[in-house]
Design an enzyme around this catalytic site. Structure first.
Site, PDB file in Angstrom:
ATOM      1  N   GLU A  72       2.757  -7.239  -3.888  1.00  0.00           N
ATOM      2  CA  GLU A  72       3.328  -8.022  -2.791  1.00  0.00           C
ATOM      3  C   GLU A  72       2.890  -9.496  -2.779  1.00  0.00           C
ATOM      4  O   GLU A  72       2.523 -10.021  -1.727  1.00  0.00           O
ATOM      5  CB  GLU A  72       2.978  -7.350  -1.443  1.00  0.00           C
ATOM      6  CG  GLU A  72       3.542  -5.951  -1.363  1.00  0.00           C
ATOM      7  CD  GLU A  72       3.048  -5.154  -0.152  1.00  0.00           C
ATOM      8  OE1 GLU A  72       3.844  -4.393   0.394  1.00  0.00           O
ATOM      9  OE2 GLU A  72       1.869  -5.277   0.225  1.00  0.00           O
TER      10      GLU A  72
HETATM   11  C1  TNX Z   1       1.625  -1.338   1.124  1.00  0.00           C
HETATM   12  S1  TNX Z   1       1.219  -0.295  -1.434  1.00  0.00           S
HETATM   13  C2  TNX Z   1       0.549  -2.049   0.634  1.00  0.00           C
HETATM   14  C3  TNX Z   1      -0.622  -2.258   1.483  1.00  0.00           C
HETATM   15  C4  TNX Z   1      -0.407  -1.721   2.865  1.00  0.00           C
HETATM   16  C5  TNX Z   1       0.268  -0.385   2.778  1.00  0.00           C
HETATM   17  C6  TNX Z   1       0.417   0.298   4.097  1.00  0.00           C
HETATM   18  C7  TNX Z   1       0.550  -1.612  -1.680  1.00  0.00           C
HETATM   19  C8  TNX Z   1       0.120  -1.793  -3.010  1.00  0.00           C
HETATM   20  N1  TNX Z   1       0.411  -2.445  -0.660  1.00  0.00           N
HETATM   21  O1  TNX Z   1      -0.965  -3.624   1.514  1.00  0.00           O
HETATM   22  O2  TNX Z   1      -1.642  -1.613   3.483  1.00  0.00           O
HETATM   23  O3  TNX Z   1       1.525  -0.547   2.188  1.00  0.00           O
HETATM   24  O4  TNX Z   1       0.913   1.576   3.952  1.00  0.00           O
END
Ligand code: TNX
Length: 735
Positions: A542
């Site tokens: 992300e």
């Molecule tokens: C996605 S999955 C994220 C996290 C969040 C999570 C909450 C991923 C690699 N990143 O930053 O905490 O979803 O479910």
């Protein structure tokens, strides 16, 4: 017309004398005040009246022992006594000052809620000792008992119409010190309870989880949680067998033999197995109260739990073990001390649940007979914990590690940094913890980071349990805490404000400047030096502010830094889109079997390996169901069953099992303020992930798993784990 016997025998004069019109219909109400109750031992003659079950009847002719009823054969119904036929029986109920008392202590009884229908209560009669004899009358009474025992106290109320009702309550008289239920009142279906209230029901002490009214205490995930049995000597509620173990072992045979651990039992170890022997002794000594010496003695010793290294262990691999139990003892054999350790975890699960208590318990410490030959499906079985969104103390981290060890999970992935917090001391950059270590979701958090010594202690605690720690320093996104601490990490050299919300995808390191990579090297080098395991995770998820080229450029620089620090790089599956060196492991986290935007099968073709953490099954921060108070729902909900029913080996589309390193549970902590919250999301689902990682897919079966899972409940109770009592599981009461 021939008159019926009824019309001949009815005495109109008798009825009118009683103020009842001869024409009264059966449904109308009549005054029964001076009429005696029907008596089965009385012979009635035609015209006699009797009250029966609050109705007035007239005998048609001579009768004896014929119960009045409405079929017109012997008795004729004249009408219901009381008001318009709606008369009700009174209600007897007892309020009692305590249901468990000491000898000679006075118990107060109060006949509460005792008026019924329109008639007032005429008399209260108490049988205080359960012998069928009345001991007292009146609305209240009290008594003290001179002998220990259980007394069934009965109250009979009689109303002005002669209708009665009875209520009963058990009073246990004994030494107040005895038992956890002493002084705690029986569950009262008419009472309203708040979370934390305790009651006794069916010989079990229950605690209300939340506000409840008339919900009968039961171990089914409702408002009541079973705390313990009132009498400690009750045998385990669960029949134990070597087949109970989670994760399900590869091969189990059972016998009727049993070995009992006694005060004489010794733990006999091969030379190198002493540490595992001491671990087992530390586990068994508090609940058994036995000495359990760890001895380096000849293996023929009877009455022993032996830990031995086996010579021919090809089939067992690096982590397999054999466990055999007969009347003479227990033997755990393995090719490695990790194997012995997992064998000890299996032994632990087939001992009485009381073994999980940390004080001396009264139990028969029997081990069910038979043999287990076991080894895992995947070498890698992981669990992740986000300590950046909400901080967990070093002690809580060690407890978390202990939980993983119980289910043979051998990798602990610690998400150490994110937008909200920086949790690991970096000597070269103290600002990271001076600023980034002072916040978490929803606000400030004083010194919420691990010193290097504390981190090393957690790592060592894990190592002692054959668990490899994987540190994650998330980058280039999820870096607001770093950007708020080290201003030069921002392209404009301006520090970001600390962030305490739960949005994702808004932050990034400045990827076009050399400084960033010097900083990455400092951080990665220190973390790598503190971590003995082979992996270092650099997140990579992300990083929305960056375009693909910028992201790739960052990873082209950062991944080799990890390699130069002597670690195998890991990243969330986005990292595979940056075409990193093939030894980089991608952690698949999409909620479905494809990862949009990243060609995971293509990366696998090139030689990458994958950890399977699909958000729809392995993200333990997803709510169990839509009403679960904690957790998120962006990937849907994940029931216990859904956490179990998936196959890490075949889940990711077009990726063969041979490229799957293993499964990993992920526990993000945006909504998890306390360690009890962490436990609630972790249990029972961590057991599911452990089993899908250890047990071949063909041997996993929900119905069988849920039974074995139920038997874990009393074990978690003894460890005071705040687990979710899913109603998909038939939890045993108490234990
Ligand atoms: C996605 S999955 C994220 C996290 C969040 C999570 C909450 C991923 C690699 N990143 O930053 O905490 O979803 O479910």
């Amino acid at each position: 017309m021939k008159p019926t016997r009824r019309s001949i025998l009815r005495s109109a004069s008798t009825l009118s004398a009683l103020g009842i019109a001869a024409s009264a219909s059966a449904a109308s109400s009549v005054d029964c005040e001076s009429i005696p109750e029907w008596d089965p031992d009385v012979a009635y003659t035609g015209g006699d009246l009797a009250v029966y079950e609050a109705d007035l009847f007239t005998a048609e002719w001579w009768t004896q022992g014929d119960e009045p009823d409405d079929d017109g054969a012997v008795w004729a119904l004249e009408g219901a006594c009381g008001d318009n036929g709606e008369a009700e029986d009174p209600t007897a109920s007892i309020a009692v000052s305590a249901t468990t008392v000491e000898l000679d202590e006075t118990v107060e009884f109060d006949a509460s809620g005792s008026s019924g229908g329109d008639a007032s209560i005429d008399s209260y009669e108490w049988d205080l000792t359960g012998d069928g004899e009345a001991d007292a009358t009146g609305e209240t009474t009290s008594h003290s008992y001179a002998e220990e025992g259980e007394y069934a106290v009965a109250l009979t109320v009689t109303d002005a119409e002669g209708r009665t009702d009875t209520a009963a309550v058990i009073v246990t008289v004994g030494d107040e010190e005895d038992g956890p239920c002493a002084g705690i009142a029986e569950w009262n279906p008419d009472a309203v309870y708040e979370g934390g209230d305790e009651v006794v029901h069916d010989g079990i002490l229950w605690e209300a989880r939340w506000w409840t009214e008339s919900d009968e205490p039961a171990g089914n995930g409702g408002p009541w949680g079973a705390v313990t049995r009132c009498s400690g000597d009750v045998p385990d509620p669960v029949e134990r067998s070597l087949e109970d173990v989670i994760p399900k072992p590869a091969d189990v045979s059972t016998t009727d033999a049993e070995f009992e651990i006694t005060a004489e039992t010794a733990i006999v170890v091969d030379d190198e197995a002493e540490a595992v022997g001491e671990y087992l002794a530390d586990l068994l000594r508090p609940p058994t109260g036995y000495e359990l010496p760890v001895a380096d003695a000849p293996s023929e010793a009877a009455d022993a739990i032996e830990l031995v290294f086996l010579d021919a262990v090809d089939d067992l691999g690096e982590e397999g073990y054999e466990l055999s139990v007969d009347e003479d003892g227990v033997t755990i054999g393995a090719g490695t001390d990790a194997g012995l350790f997992w064998g000890v975890q299996s032994l632990r699960q087939v001992l009485p649940a009381a073994v999980e208590a940390d004080s001396e318990q009264s139990a028969e410490w029997t081990v069910p007979g038979g043999e287990i030959v076991d080894s895992p499906r995947f070498d890698f079985r992981g669990a992740h914990l986000d300590v950046a969104r909400h901080f967990r103390t070093a002690d809580e981290m060690k407890r978390f590690v202990d939980y993983l060890a119980q289910y043979k999970i051998n990798h602990f992935h610690v998400h150490l940094t994110d937008d909200q917090g920086w949790r690991i001391e970096i000597e070269e950059w103290p600002e990271l913890t001076e600023v980034g270590g002072q916040y978490q979701v929803d606000g400030e958090c004083e010194d919420c980071y691990y010193t290097q010594a504390e981190y090393a202690d957690i790592v060592e605690h894990a190592e002692d349990r054959f668990i490899t720690v994987i540190p994650e320093i998330d980058m280039p996104g999820h870096t607001n805490a770093a950007l708020a601490s080290v201003c030069e990490l921002n392209c404009d050299d301006e520090c970001e404000e600390p962030y305490t919300g739960i949005e994702v995808g808004f932050s990034s390191l400045c990827v076009d400047q050399e400084f960033t990579y010097e900083w990455v090297e400092d951080v990665v080098t220190e973390v790598a030096e503190l971590t003995p395991g082979p992996y270092l995770h650099i997140g990579g998820d992300e990083a929305d502010p960056l375009d693909d080229d910028e992201y790739e450029h960052f990873m082209d620089r950062a991944v080799p830094i990890v390699q130069d620090a002597g670690k195998r790089p890991m990243g969330w599956h986005e990292i595979l889109g940056a075409d990193p060196p093939t030894e980089t492991i991608g952690q698949f986290w999409a909620p479905d079997s494809t990862a949009s935007g990243v060609d995971v099968p293509g990366a696998v073709e090139e030689g990458h390996e994958i950890i399977a953490s699909p958000a729809s099954h392995a993200y333990l921060d997803m709510k169990y169901h839509w009403e679960t108070e904690l957790g998120l729902t962006w990937a849907g909900t994940t029931s216990v069953r859904e956490s179990y029913e998936w196959d890490p080996g075949s889940y990711v589309d077009d990726v063969d099992e041979s490229s799957i390193v293993g499964p990993e549970a992920a526990l993000w902590s945006e909504t998890l303020e306390t360690f009890a919250d962490v436990e609630f999301m972790l249990f029972p689902r961590i057991a599911s992930i452990a089993e899908v990682g250890w047990t071949p897919d063909a041997d996993t079966e929900w119905e069988n798993f849920r039974e074995r899972l139920a038997a874990q409940g009393p074990r978690w109770d003894r460890q005071e784990i705040n687990y979710y009592r899913s109603d998909q599981i038939d939890w045993p009461d108490g234990g």
